[in-house]
Design a protein around this motif. Sequence first.
Motif, PDB file in Angstrom:
ATOM      1  N   TYR A 146       0.783  -1.145  -0.002  1.00 22.04           N
ATOM      2  CA  TYR A 146      -0.173   0.095   0.054  1.00 22.04           C
ATOM      3  C   TYR A 146       0.735   1.089  -0.073  1.00 22.04           C
ATOM      4  O   TYR A 146       0.334   2.360   0.019  1.00 22.04           O
ATOM      5  CB  TYR A 146      -0.994  -0.085   1.095  1.00 22.04           C
ATOM      6  CG  TYR A 146      -1.843  -0.982   1.265  1.00 22.04           C
ATOM      7  CD1 TYR A 146      -2.932  -1.093  -0.015  1.00 22.04           C
ATOM      8  CD2 TYR A 146      -1.887  -2.218   1.934  1.00 22.04           C
ATOM      9  CE1 TYR A 146      -3.816  -2.195   0.153  1.00 22.04           C
ATOM     10  CE2 TYR A 146      -2.922  -3.261   1.953  1.00 22.04           C
ATOM     11  CZ  TYR A 146      -3.784  -3.297   1.124  1.00 22.04           C
ATOM     12  OH  TYR A 146      -4.652  -4.298   0.874  1.00 22.04           O
TER      13      TYR A 146
ATOM     14  N   ASP B  59       2.463   2.972  -2.401  1.00 21.66           N
ATOM     15  CA  ASP B  59       2.685   2.784  -3.914  1.00 21.66           C
ATOM     16  C   ASP B  59       3.489   4.186  -4.249  1.00 21.66           C
ATOM     17  O   ASP B  59       3.719   5.224  -3.527  1.00 21.66           O
ATOM     18  CB  ASP B  59       1.150   3.476  -4.387  1.00 21.66           C
ATOM     19  CG  ASP B  59       0.254   2.389  -4.401  1.00 21.66           C
ATOM     20  OD1 ASP B  59       0.573   1.187  -4.984  1.00 21.66           O
ATOM     21  OD2 ASP B  59      -0.822   2.704  -3.655  1.00 21.66           O
ATOM     22  N   GLU B  60       4.290   3.731  -5.305  1.00 24.00           N
ATOM     23  CA  GLU B  60       5.333   4.805  -5.809  1.00 24.00           C
ATOM     24  C   GLU B  60       4.803   6.045  -6.069  1.00 24.00           C
ATOM     25  O   GLU B  60       3.902   6.294  -6.503  1.00 24.00           O
ATOM     26  CB  GLU B  60       5.889   4.237  -6.991  1.00 24.00           C
ATOM     27  CG  GLU B  60       7.145   4.980  -7.469  1.00 24.00           C
ATOM     28  CD  GLU B  60       7.936   4.339  -8.619  1.00 24.00           C
ATOM     29  OE1 GLU B  60       8.787   5.099  -9.137  1.00 24.00           O
ATOM     30  OE2 GLU B  60       7.551   3.303  -9.021  1.00 24.00           O
TER      31      GLU B  60
ATOM     32  N   HIS C  52       2.759   7.883  -8.819  1.00 23.25           N
ATOM     33  CA  HIS C  52       2.306   6.711  -9.733  1.00 23.25           C
ATOM     34  C   HIS C  52       0.906   6.020  -9.321  1.00 23.25           C
ATOM     35  O   HIS C  52       0.721   6.424  -8.047  1.00 23.25           O
ATOM     36  CB  HIS C  52       3.369   5.641  -9.669  1.00 23.25           C
ATOM     37  CG  HIS C  52       4.483   5.781 -10.701  1.00 23.25           C
ATOM     38  ND1 HIS C  52       5.707   6.876 -10.398  1.00 23.25           N
ATOM     39  CD2 HIS C  52       5.063   5.300 -11.649  1.00 23.25           C
ATOM     40  CE1 HIS C  52       6.479   6.965 -11.289  1.00 23.25           C
ATOM     41  NE2 HIS C  52       6.375   5.901 -12.036  1.00 23.25           N
TER      42      HIS C  52
ATOM     43  N   SER D 160      -1.305   2.182  -9.373  1.00 25.40           N
ATOM     44  CA  SER D 160      -1.211   0.722  -9.612  1.00 25.40           C
ATOM     45  C   SER D 160      -2.535   0.223  -9.427  1.00 25.40           C
ATOM     46  O   SER D 160      -3.382   0.814  -8.421  1.00 25.40           O
ATOM     47  CB  SER D 160      -0.314   0.112  -8.539  1.00 25.40           C
ATOM     48  OG  SER D 160      -0.657   0.149  -7.299  1.00 25.40           O
TER      49      SER D 160
ATOM     50  N   THR E  17      -1.814  -7.206 -13.238  1.00 22.86           N
ATOM     51  CA  THR E  17      -1.545  -5.879 -12.850  1.00 22.86           C
ATOM     52  C   THR E  17      -1.358  -4.865 -13.958  1.00 22.86           C
ATOM     53  O   THR E  17      -0.740  -5.175 -14.904  1.00 22.86           O
ATOM     54  CB  THR E  17      -0.264  -5.940 -11.709  1.00 22.86           C
ATOM     55  OG1 THR E  17       0.636  -6.198 -12.781  1.00 22.86           O
ATOM     56  CG2 THR E  17      -0.662  -6.817 -10.634  1.00 22.86           C
TER      57      THR E  17
ATOM     58  N   SER F  90       0.448  -0.774 -13.932  1.00 20.71           N
ATOM     59  CA  SER F  90       1.266   0.374 -13.109  1.00 20.71           C
ATOM     60  C   SER F  90       1.547   1.281 -14.094  1.00 20.71           C
ATOM     61  O   SER F  90       1.960   0.846 -15.098  1.00 20.71           O
ATOM     62  CB  SER F  90       2.004  -0.100 -12.288  1.00 20.71           C
ATOM     63  OG  SER F  90       2.909  -0.886 -12.834  1.00 20.71           O
TER      64      SER F  90
ATOM     65  N   SER G 244      -1.172   6.947  -0.835  1.00 23.55           N
ATOM     66  CA  SER G 244      -0.168   7.110  -0.145  1.00 23.55           C
ATOM     67  C   SER G 244       0.400   8.304  -0.317  1.00 23.55           C
ATOM     68  O   SER G 244       0.494   8.800  -1.490  1.00 23.55           O
ATOM     69  CB  SER G 244       0.807   5.953  -0.392  1.00 23.55           C
ATOM     70  OG  SER G 244       1.200   6.131  -1.569  1.00 23.55           O
TER      71      SER G 244
ATOM     72  N   GLY H 198       0.581   8.742  -3.997  1.00 22.96           N
ATOM     73  CA  GLY H 198       0.595   7.620  -5.000  1.00 22.96           C
ATOM     74  C   GLY H 198      -0.738   6.712  -4.883  1.00 22.96           C
ATOM     75  O   GLY H 198      -1.279   7.262  -3.773  1.00 22.96           O
TER      76      GLY H 198
ATOM     77  N   GLY I 114      -3.608   3.343  -5.490  1.00 25.88           N
ATOM     78  CA  GLY I 114      -3.758   1.908  -5.928  1.00 25.88           C
ATOM     79  C   GLY I 114      -5.134   1.510  -5.737  1.00 25.88           C
ATOM     80  O   GLY I 114      -6.040   2.221  -4.933  1.00 25.88           O
TER      81      GLY I 114
ATOM     82  N   ARG J 279      -7.309  -2.203  -6.040  1.00 20.99           N
ATOM     83  CA  ARG J 279      -7.183  -3.608  -6.024  1.00 20.99           C
ATOM     84  C   ARG J 279      -8.747  -4.306  -5.969  1.00 20.99           C
ATOM     85  O   ARG J 279      -9.232  -3.973  -5.301  1.00 20.99           O
ATOM     86  CB  ARG J 279      -6.408  -4.286  -4.810  1.00 20.99           C
ATOM     87  CG  ARG J 279      -4.871  -3.724  -4.861  1.00 20.99           C
ATOM     88  CD  ARG J 279      -4.305  -3.827  -3.652  1.00 20.99           C
ATOM     89  NE  ARG J 279      -3.108  -3.318  -3.780  1.00 20.99           N
ATOM     90  CZ  ARG J 279      -2.401  -2.106  -3.542  1.00 20.99           C
ATOM     91  NH1 ARG J 279      -3.543  -1.253  -3.397  1.00 20.99           N
ATOM     92  NH2 ARG J 279      -1.218  -1.795  -3.479  1.00 20.99           N
TER      93      ARG J 279
END
Length: 423
Positions: free
Chosen positions: A52, A54-55, A58, A60, A78, A80, A343, A356, A358, A360
């Motif tokens: 969790y 994330d870059e 970015h 994902s 995935t 990203s 994040s 970042g 994400g 899921r």
Amino acid sequence: MGNYMAKEPPPPVVLVPPLFDFPPLAARTRVLESSYNLLFGKLALQCLFDDYFDEARHFSTRFMLKPIDDPHVDMVATVSGPLDHKPDDNIVGNAEFRWQSDVDDPHTFMDLFVSNSDPILRMRSCAYYPKYGFGAFGIFPLLLKSRESFGDQGLMGLRYGSTNLSFGTTFKPSILPGDIPNSAWLVSKIGRLTAGLQYEPQIGKKDEAKINDLTNWSCAVGYGVGSGCPLSPSFNFCLELAKDSEFIASFYQHVVVQRRVKNPMEENEVVGITNYIDVGFELKTRVDNDKAKSGMHDSTFQVAASWQANKNFLLKGKVGPLGSSLALAFKSWWKPAFTFSMSAKRDRADGKTAFGFGFRVDNVREASYQRADPNFVMLTPNKEHLAEGIQWKMGERPMFESDVSSGNFAGIPRELRPLAKIL
């Protein structure tokens, strides 16, 4: 007459939410990995430090789905890439199709991996026999843009695992006279103490892969407490000397606590909820003077903590000398389950904060929100449990966790049980 008699109120219960991601995805392929790389709290620390977060700048996405009619197969895909996408930026996409022999045992399987980057097509297969403790596996890159590194020709491996011993080796499919293994490990556990050795030669020239070269060896010793079940607290402390050049000290603690429920949407008999708190620390220090090979600082460390307040919310944070990060995740336990995470990372060098994101989707790990049996025993009693106005006890026995400490997990949902008992 029965209608006029006072009915007994329902017994008080404690909510026991499933962990966000248990078992971790890495546990599904742990037979392909060296036990040395997964024990000593390494798998738990990896999830704590990476999941969790994330870059920065970015996004994902990850989709983990399986058909209802055939639970033996599933698909993980995935995508990203950077948020401010430019024409020369690379959006990485891959997918993995997996077949698993036993729904409850992930150790015998085969999967196919496709990607828009190397390896373009890869096949992995593993067969493990729990009765004898022996397993064999293979990793074969079928399509590559170029075959340059040591592992581009594929790897095969043999292993043995029991509750107290694990050893194995990996090697190239075409073994020639004079070739040496690609890696080898030996891990043993006595009581709460675990010790292990691993041989892993430097990737590159053949003359660097010498058995008597200490830079190809790593050793570790760890002390662990706990059953491995998320409903049970656990603690792990580890000291490691890696490649004869780096000293690593780490600890990881999983804490199970209960707090009073303050949700007006819950029933009156719900008096408490279980929370999960994880704390981890890792210190890396060089013990040689050759910085050119690694490019790392003399010493670095990171500290991380996470708090799962209920089945829906997870808060994580980590701090290091180069920056700090904070992550917040929200999960809806529908079928499939949806998770959204955000994040924030602050870089100490430039003082800027970047975000970042994400997303899921998961129906591979099916967990449910549980009510604890009234006969269960409290795991972590504290003064809050004695507060007035809270019925923390039923009769003379506290609630929560009757047989977990004794190792009886039959009444616990499959996703909350410990991993299979192989080292």
